[in-house]
Design an enzyme around this catalytic site. Structure first.
Site, PDB file in Angstrom:
ATOM      1  N   GLU A  96       0.808  -1.203   0.000  1.00 47.97           N
ATOM      2  CA  GLU A  96       0.000   0.000   0.000  1.00 47.97           C
ATOM      3  C   GLU A  96       0.853   1.271   0.000  1.00 47.97           C
ATOM      4  O   GLU A  96       0.529   2.230  -0.684  1.00 47.97           O
ATOM      5  CB  GLU A  96      -0.887  -0.014   1.239  1.00 47.97           C
ATOM      6  N   ASP A  97       1.922   1.263   0.750  1.00 52.87           N
ATOM      7  CA  ASP A  97       2.648   2.509   0.989  1.00 52.87           C
ATOM      8  C   ASP A  97       3.950   2.659   0.215  1.00 52.87           C
ATOM      9  O   ASP A  97       4.559   3.721   0.242  1.00 52.87           O
ATOM     10  CB  ASP A  97       2.981   2.646   2.485  1.00 52.87           C
TER      11      ASP A  97
END
Ligand code: MN
Length: 736
Positions: free
Chosen positions: A90-91
């Protein structure tokens, strides 16, 4: 300015990593340490430029999540690896394919389940709900997705301090709405309690601090009491050669707060502040007998309350919980709850799902199969359910609050249904076709209607008719998600047919009015008629609930909106704009009481906020912004499902404006009491009352007064004065 010593930081990261390995050691097999090492360095590298809101290196977070998985849930290598990598897709630049290549498909699947869906959502949908649904889709394949997610959530709650206030509210609300019930459902008792306590800490800070303080100041007296209470029991347990441990600790802050609030009593009157737990160490064959032996000893010394005996050993709770509970009268006149269980049962109660695996039967089956049943029920629900994500989360949630009811088929087979389930739920539980054709039922040989609520031990026989079919009405009294989903499916089919007709009418009318029938127009039309979805609108027009002629009125509004863009917030896009305007730059706070005409807001009727209350703004579809108290009963749902529509708000008004508030007064009835109360309100403090209702029953006086006050200080002053009136026992504020 803070200077960061990078060398020190590196040492600290390594120290935390080694601690993780040390604690995991017992569950590691050959080669596991190597995989964990690789996951750690991958995560460290991927997050190297990132810091948490607190300023700490980001890697502290995945390390802490992995540590929780090991220490507090009892999980093994796959989960540790997934926890370390849970935020990388996600990051960071890393893709799920990279994870699959380096760590295998199992880890990749867990991480995929934990990665939020990105992209744009249809208006009316909620990103959180979609993400939650996605996560649950992986549950039936691998329950570890949820366990790692709970560990992630727990660490985020533990470090919520450094988040801005509106995020604190949003994250806390989501936690109490979904994650705490989920932890409960999976039997993770300690995690559930901690999540609830933290929720309270951030939403009802003052109450939280007050209870913590009270627990601390009463500690000494409490341990003395417990010691005296236990002395004779302990001696007898020793004499009978039982191997046991005793724990006595206060209940969670959240449960104490709940008691105080629900029963409207002060801290000192919460009688079951703590529970005493007696844990016996014995062989699996002997544990039931041993628990009842302990019960017999306890009740030899103290009289039990017959209404408070709970035997979850003969039939465990659906989350796998097993224990024997009794409430007995102590020598000093206080009720004390005693929980009796074996070491195995205690492990399961504390660590839940993961602990089950430690106690596998020889045939490999999990003991406490209620949990397995539940997971398979969630699986069914996901397969059948094509409702919107929000609806789904709602259904799912109602399945989490489980206290269930046990009933029997005519052949004596045991069925477990959620509490409040009706005969119709039972019919759907047997088979969806039987449910759809259900006409009535016989419960314990007696004829009952479809909406009959089942009791423990009922024996149920379903009566069907080929002419019967589901109706909208049924949704009002079924509680199981299986029944709900099936009924909705049938209704939806019927609805679709009517909607096709309705749509034709709409398109024809729009054409007549020379309005372009694009999706924006349809959406505005939907908002104009206050319908949830375009399908609802078409359906209602199709069957004539909404008159096709009324579409003309929409033309006026449409014109107005185009000329005065700020007049009304009609669709998703203008929401974003509205929020951007108020939350942009320095003025990211909605100031209530000034700038009255700049932004259109109203005080919510459900909680009647007054200046001084902790509040937030919520952007509604048709009525501008509504101001709610953070303690409003609706706030949890609003904040957790529609966090993106929340606007920070605070009071600024120095002007004396009057706000409506409700006070409940309880007291012993005496002549002149009402007079004294009203005299203080109207003459002494010059407060305007809007209404007052009074009930007296057996000498108890109960009054509900609605009055206009300036702010919380004004209300507090009034409360203090009223408390001093002779005969008044308690005063509390209530919401509408
Ligand atoms: Mn995380």
């Amino acid at each position: 300015m803070v200077t960061i010593d990078l060398e020190d930081e590196k040492k600290e990261i390594l120290r935390r990593y080694r601690k993780l390995l040390r604690h995991a050691k017992a569950v590691l097999k050959d080669g596991d340490a190597k995989v964990i090492r690789k996951a750690f360095s991958t995560s460290l590298e991927a997050h190297k430029e990132m810091r948490r809101k607190s300023g700490e290196p980001y890697i502290y977070h995945p390390l802490a999540v992995a540590q929780i998985c090991v220490d507090e849930i009892g999980l093994g290598t796959t989960s540790i690896v997934a926890a370390l990598l849970h935020d990388v897709v996600e990051d960071t630049e890393m893709e799920i394919e990279d994870v699959a290549r380096d760590f295998g498909p199992k880890v990749a699947r867990i991480i995929d389940g934990l990665t939020k869906i990105s992209g744009v959502f249809e208006h009316g949908s909620s990103q959180q709900a979609e993400n939650f649904r996605k996560m649950l889709l992986t549950l039936s394949e691998d329950v570890r997705v949820i366990l790692v997610k709970l560990a992630d959530r727990l660490h985020n709650m533990r470090t919520l301090e450094s988040m801005p206030r509106n995020n604190q509210l949003k994250i806390s609300s989501e936690t109490i709405y979904l994650y705490a019930p989920l932890a409960h459902r999976l039997g993770l008792y300690s995690i559930k309690s901690e999540l609830e306590d933290l929720y309270l800490k951030y939403t009802e800070t003052e109450h939280y601090r007050y209870i913590v303080e009270k627990i601390n100041t009463t500690r000494l007296a409490r341990s003395k009491f417990i010691k005296n209470f236990l002395a004779p029991i302990q001696k007898e347990l020793w004499d009978q050669n039982l191997d046991f441990v005793i724990k006595g600790r206060p209940k969670s802050i959240y449960s104490i707060w709940n008691k105080m609030r629900k029963q409207n009593i002060p801290f000192d009157e919460v009688y079951d502040l703590f529970a005493i737990r007696i844990i016996v160490e014995t062989t699996p064959e002997n544990e039931k007998a041993a628990c009842w032996q302990v019960y017999s000893i306890v009740t030899d010394f103290y009289k039990p309350n017959p209404d408070r005996l709970r035997d979850w050993i003969s039939t465990s709770k659906a989350n796998g919980y097993e224990s024997l509970h009794t409430t007995v009268m102590s020598a000093t006149g206080q009720w004390v709850e005693v929980q009796i269980r074996s070491k195995r049962m205690d492990d399961i109660a504390e660590k839940g799902y993961a602990a089950h695996w430690k106690y596998k039967d020889n045939d490999g089956k999990v003991k406490g199969s209620g949990l397995e049943q539940w997971i398979s029920r969630v699986r069914d629900m996901l397969e059948q359910n094509d409702s919107s994500a929000l609806e789904f989360v709602d259904d799912f949630r109602s399945n989490l609050f489980n206290e269930e009811v046990f009933v029997f088929t005519p052949k004596g087979e045991l069925k477990t249904l959620p509490n409040g389930a009706t005969a119709l739920d039972f019919a759907f539980e047997i088979h969806s076709e039987i449910g759809a054709k259900c006409l009535g039922a016989k419960v314990n040989q007696k004829l009952v209607p479809l909406n009959y609520i089942l009791n423990n031990g009922d024996q149920v026989e379903i009566l069907t008719s080929s002419k019967q079919k589901p109706s909208e009405d049924w949704l009002r009294f079924v509680v199981s998600s299986k029944a709900k989903a099936r009924i909705k499916d049938v209704l939806k089919e019927e609805k679709k047919a009517a909607a096709v007709e309705g749509k034709e009418i709409v398109l024809r009318k729009l054409k007549q009015m020379k309005i372009e029938p694009n999706s924006e127009t349809i959406n505005q039309l939907r908002a104009f008629f206050e319908e949830k979805t375009p399908l609802d609108l078409f359906y209602k027009i199709g069957v004539g609930i909404i008159d096709g002629k009324d579409i003309k009125k929409f033309k006026e509004v449409k014109k107005e909106t185009t000329n005065h863009p700020r007049a009304k917030i009609l669709d998703g896009k203008s929401f974003e704009k509205a929020i951007a305007t108020i939350s942009g730059q320095d003025r990211d706070m909605l100031l209530i009481g000034e700038d009255m005409d700049l932004i259109d807001y109203k005080l919510a009727k459900c909680c009647n906020p007054i200046p001084g209350d902790d509040v937030f703004g919520f952007v509604t579809i048709n009525e501008g912004i509504k101001i709610h108290r953070t303690s409003c009963p609706n706030s949890v749902e609003l904040l957790s499902n529609y966090g993106y529509r929340v606007v920070k708000a605070k009071w600024t008004s120095k002007k004396k404006i009057a706000f409506l508030a409700g006070l409940k007064i309880v007291g012993t009835d005496r002549v002149g009491l009402i007079n004294d109360v009203t005299r203080i309100i109207s003459s002494e403090l010059k407060v305007n009352m809007r209404s007052m209702t009074i009930d007296t029953d057996h000498g108890i006086f109960e009054g509900n007064i609605m009055l206009y006050v300036h702010d919380t200080r004004h209300l507090d002053l009034l409360t203090k004065k009223l408390e001093n009136v002779n005969g008044v026992v308690s005063i509390s504020r209530f919401d509408s």
